[in-house]
Scaffold this motif. Structure first.
Motif, PDB file in Angstrom:
ATOM      1  N   THR A  22       0.828  -1.208   0.000  1.00  0.00           N
ATOM      2  CA  THR A  22       0.000   0.000   0.000  1.00  0.00           C
ATOM      3  C   THR A  22       0.860   1.256   0.000  1.00  0.00           C
ATOM      4  O   THR A  22       0.462   2.294  -0.537  1.00  0.00           O
ATOM      5  CB  THR A  22      -0.920   0.012   1.241  1.00  0.00           C
ATOM      6  N   CYS A  23       2.062   1.145   0.560  1.00  0.00           N
ATOM      7  CA  CYS A  23       2.875   2.348   0.814  1.00  0.00           C
ATOM      8  C   CYS A  23       4.202   2.390   0.076  1.00  0.00           C
ATOM      9  O   CYS A  23       4.868   3.434   0.095  1.00  0.00           O
ATOM     10  CB  CYS A  23       3.174   2.458   2.314  1.00  0.00           C
ATOM     11  N   TRP A  24       4.621   1.300  -0.538  1.00  0.00           N
ATOM     12  CA  TRP A  24       6.015   1.212  -0.968  1.00  0.00           C
ATOM     13  C   TRP A  24       6.412   2.292  -1.977  1.00  0.00           C
ATOM     14  O   TRP A  24       7.508   2.860  -1.889  1.00  0.00           O
ATOM     15  CB  TRP A  24       6.345  -0.183  -1.501  1.00  0.00           C
ATOM     16  N   ALA A  25       5.523   2.628  -2.922  1.00  0.00           N
ATOM     17  CA  ALA A  25       5.883   3.617  -3.925  1.00  0.00           C
ATOM     18  C   ALA A  25       6.160   4.977  -3.277  1.00  0.00           C
ATOM     19  O   ALA A  25       7.159   5.640  -3.595  1.00  0.00           O
ATOM     20  CB  ALA A  25       4.761   3.740  -4.960  1.00  0.00           C
ATOM     21  N   LEU A  26       5.309   5.370  -2.357  1.00  0.00           N
ATOM     22  CA  LEU A  26       5.508   6.657  -1.690  1.00  0.00           C
ATOM     23  C   LEU A  26       6.683   6.609  -0.723  1.00  0.00           C
ATOM     24  O   LEU A  26       7.366   7.618  -0.512  1.00  0.00           O
ATOM     25  CB  LEU A  26       4.228   7.075  -0.962  1.00  0.00           C
ATOM     26  N   PHE A  27       6.937   5.441  -0.112  1.00  0.00           N
ATOM     27  CA  PHE A  27       8.107   5.328   0.759  1.00  0.00           C
ATOM     28  C   PHE A  27       9.379   5.606  -0.032  1.00  0.00           C
ATOM     29  O   PHE A  27      10.239   6.391   0.390  1.00  0.00           O
ATOM     30  CB  PHE A  27       8.187   3.941   1.385  1.00  0.00           C
ATOM     31  N   PHE A  28       9.500   4.972  -1.201  1.00  0.00           N
ATOM     32  CA  PHE A  28      10.720   5.131  -1.987  1.00  0.00           C
ATOM     33  C   PHE A  28      10.878   6.552  -2.527  1.00  0.00           C
ATOM     34  O   PHE A  28      11.985   7.095  -2.534  1.00  0.00           O
ATOM     35  CB  PHE A  28      10.731   4.136  -3.157  1.00  0.00           C
TER      36      PHE A  28
END
Length: 413
Positions: free
Chosen positions: A42-48
């Motif tokens: 759910t979050c990985w794209a924004l985390f990176f």
């Protein structure tokens, strides 16, 4: 195998005996793992891009490279699993994946992040095939297919729960929240590994004092089934990558509709995967499921194409109908894959066979975003027609190759 005491009118999963079985421990481990994965994806794209400091281009390059590494991880790990023990290899994969996840706490630059991601994705893509090999070594007959199917149900349920945690992180949207997410996901992986230590050892070729070369690469029907299943596995990327791009580029539907479609897909799989998979208990039955999967996925492509430039209530109705047909096709596709991959595997080669079979799905997951972008954004309705043709050919081919495989070996149909 441990028998479960039957309580009239009470589902097995509500009893302790059901969870205390060796496969029950695998269910629990899969549930714990998938809660972490649901939060992560759910979050990985924004985390990176927002927390780790990668540019959009660096994120795309890194994820693509990791996906390519993951495509080829299943075969070697499956080969190793047959020789040293599937449980031990699966434990090692989850342990390394958990450690790799926690490494995100300390790396910031592109190359270290890319390296960690490649390690993590390789473990992640190899694990499902090895997990099926473990289950196959602990169960027999109808219980085997039901256990494999139930593991997917547990995985899907955990992802739904984890996505809720991920949504909370996104709503906070701070560096501290993303670091807490990393810790949570890393602990989920390590918790899964700890639970797998309680699963009994599955006999390996070393235990049986058998030495042999690779079998699966000489099995032409199985290689073809793997390729055809990989084509059908594009249905994963169709929903997660293709449909969002399609909705944004070619419809007037509101963005929130994707949350409804994804949630509907997950709940349907949890409710019906086991029932559908029972029809694939034989190789012949699994081949028929593959044919129907191709037909239904073809129909879903045509239904999604009907939403072209649609707006208002009409586009919502069309998208929901298309998603319903799609999830039916996905259920049939998974049931077919379970039945064929296990039913066509020699008794002492589940590791290498499942490892290779998983390569087809891993390739579809890695390549789907690019394929869907070209087909559904650039080619629009024509792209849906091309994708429909791919699904129809793959479904029909699965039935034909399954029958061919039965004609070449002694497998109980």
């Amino acid at each position: 195998m441990t028998k479960v005491k039957q309580v009239p009118g009470r589902p097995g999963y509500t009893t302790l005996d059901w969870w205390r079985r060796p496969v029950g421990t695998i269910y629990l481990a899969s549930l714990v793992l998938s809660v972490g994965k649901g939060a992560w994806f759910t979050c990985w794209a924004l985390f990176f891009t927002q927390s780790a400091g990668l540019t959009t281009a660096e994120f795309g390059i890194g994820i693509t490279a990791a996906g390519l590494v993951g495509m080829f991880a299943g075969g070697p790990f499956g080969y190793l699993a047959d020789r040293v023990g599937a449980r031990e290899v699966l434990f090692g994969l989850q342990l390394v994946e958990g450690i790799a996840m926690l490494c995100y706490l300390f790396v910031r630059d592109f190359w270290p992040i890319a390296l960690v991601t490649c390690v993590m994705v390789a473990c992640e893509r190899a694990a499902p095939g090895i997990r099926i090999a473990v289950i196959s070594g602990l169960t027999t007959g109808q219980e085997r297919l039901e256990s494999i199917s139930t593991t997917r149900v547990m995985t899907q349920a955990g992802i739904v729960v984890g996505a809720g945690f991920g949504a909370i992180v996104l709503s906070i949207d701070t560096r501290a929240a993303y670091l807490a997410l990393i810790v949570f996901c890393g602990i989920a992986n390590l918790g899964c590994a700890a639970l797998l230590r309680r699963v009994p050892h599955v006999s390996s070729l070393r235990d049986l004092e058998i030495k042999r070369g690779v079998l699966v690469l000489k099995d032409r029907p199985y290689l073809l089934i793997t390729c055809l299943n990989g084509l059908l596995a594009l249905c994963f990327g169709m929903l997660t990558a293709g449909v969002p791009l399609w909705i944004a580029a070619h419809t007037g539907a509101p963005p929130w509709v994707m949350g409804v479609l994804i949630g509907f897909n997950a709940v349907t799989i949890v409710l019906f995967q086991n029932r559908v998979s029972r029809a694939g208990a034989t190789v012949r039955g699994a081949g028929r499921l593959g044919l129907w999967a191709g037909i239904l996925l073809t129909a879903s492509c045509l239904a999604f194409a009907a939403s072209y430039h649609a707006t208002g209530t009409f586009v919502l109705i069309v998208l929901i109908v298309a998603a319903a047909i799609h999830v039916a096709g996905e259920l049939f596709f998974m049931g077919s894959g379970f039945g064929l991959s296990v039913g066509l595997t020699p008794p002492d080669a589940h590791g290498e066979y499942q490892g290779l079979f998983n390569t087809g799905q891993a390739a579809a997951i890695a390549l789907a975003p690019g394929i869907m972008t070209v087909l559904l954004v650039e080619w629009a309705v024509t792209g849906w027609l091309v994708l429909a043709g791919v699904f129809l050919v793959a479904g029909a081919g699965t039935k034909l190759v399954g029958d061919w495989a039965l004609s070449r070996r002694s497998v109980e149909a």
